[in-house]
Scaffold this active site. Structure first.
Site, mmCIF file in Angstrom:
data_model
loop_
_atom_site.group_PDB
_atom_site.id
_atom_site.type_symbol
_atom_site.label_atom_id
_atom_site.label_comp_id
_atom_site.label_asym_id
_atom_site.label_seq_id
_atom_site.Cartn_x
_atom_site.Cartn_y
_atom_site.Cartn_z
ATOM 1 N N GLU A 86 46.396 42.144 98.253
ATOM 2 C CA GLU A 86 46.394 42.025 96.793
ATOM 3 C C GLU A 86 47.730 41.490 96.274
ATOM 4 O O GLU A 86 47.757 40.647 95.383
ATOM 5 C CB GLU A 86 46.076 43.373 96.130
ATOM 6 C CG GLU A 86 44.640 43.799 96.266
ATOM 7 C CD GLU A 86 43.664 42.914 95.504
ATOM 8 O OE1 GLU A 86 44.028 42.371 94.440
ATOM 9 O OE2 GLU A 86 42.530 42.767 95.980
ATOM 10 N N ILE A 87 48.818 41.953 96.837
ATOM 11 C CA ILE A 87 50.136 41.478 96.393
ATOM 12 C C ILE A 87 50.337 40.021 96.807
ATOM 13 O O ILE A 87 50.796 39.197 96.022
ATOM 14 C CB ILE A 87 51.265 42.376 96.943
ATOM 15 C CG1 ILE A 87 51.107 43.829 96.451
ATOM 16 C CG2 ILE A 87 52.641 41.808 96.576
ATOM 17 C CD1 ILE A 87 51.073 44.019 94.939
#
Length: 185
Positions: A86-87
């Site tokens: 996600e990052i």
């Protein structure tokens, strides 16, 4: 989400307008405006089934999906895999992230491994993804998880929002994908 992870059960039902539209779509962005709202009101369960069937039939095979949804993996490993992906995916194209993700997870397969890395190593591994603050926040977040939770990842959105660099969307995504929490993402 794979068929095996679904909590809904398939039941025989007549095809809906939503199912017909979804079967012709190549991408969710091809859905006509307000189609989901219109057909959700018609039959929410049918829309849910149609969306999940559409996803199962055509989703891309991505390395973080395999790790994040593997029931044999420990929940902390799944959560860490979702967190990293996600990052990395923030403001970065999926194709570019694939090779970085595989390399990252080979180098630091657990949150404790990342916490023990130097910031210089983390920045070097991130080089080319841009927005280097994301790498620093991942590193600081891993260190805080190890320091404050003994290396055990949070299991709900409230816990994830305490981790540096994790906001509402990411907290919901990690909690729902890795732990099956009903959380908005």
């Amino acid at each position: 989400m794979s068929t095996a992870r679904r909590k809904t059960t398939k039941t025989a039902s007549k095809p809906t307008k939503a199912a017909g539209i979804l079967s012709k779509m190549h991408d969710i962005e091809d859905m006509p405006n307000s189609c989901a709202n219109q057909y959700a009101a018609e039959d929410p369960a049918a829309l849910n089934r149609a969306l999940l069937d559409w996803y199962d039939a055509g989703h891309r095979s991505l390395p973080w999906r395999r790790e994040a949804t593997d029931p044999k993996q420990h929940a902390d490993v799944r959560a860490y895999a979702v967190w990293v992906s996600e990052i990395m995916l923030q403001q970065t194209q999926v194709e570019r992230v694939k090779e970085y993700y595989v390399s990252w997870m080979s180098r630091w397969p657990t949150v404790a491994d990342l916490a023990n890395a130097s910031l210089e190593e983390v920045r070097e591994a991130w080089q080319g993804l841009g927005y280097y603050r994301r790498a620093r926040f991942l590193h600081e977040g891993a260190q805080s998880i190890v320091r404050e939770n003994g290396g055990v990842c949070p299991t709900d959105p409230a816990g994830w929002k305490q981790v540096k660099g994790v906001g509402d969307y990411t907290a919901g995504a990690i909690s729902s994908i890795a732990y099956g929490c009903r959380a908005a993402a």
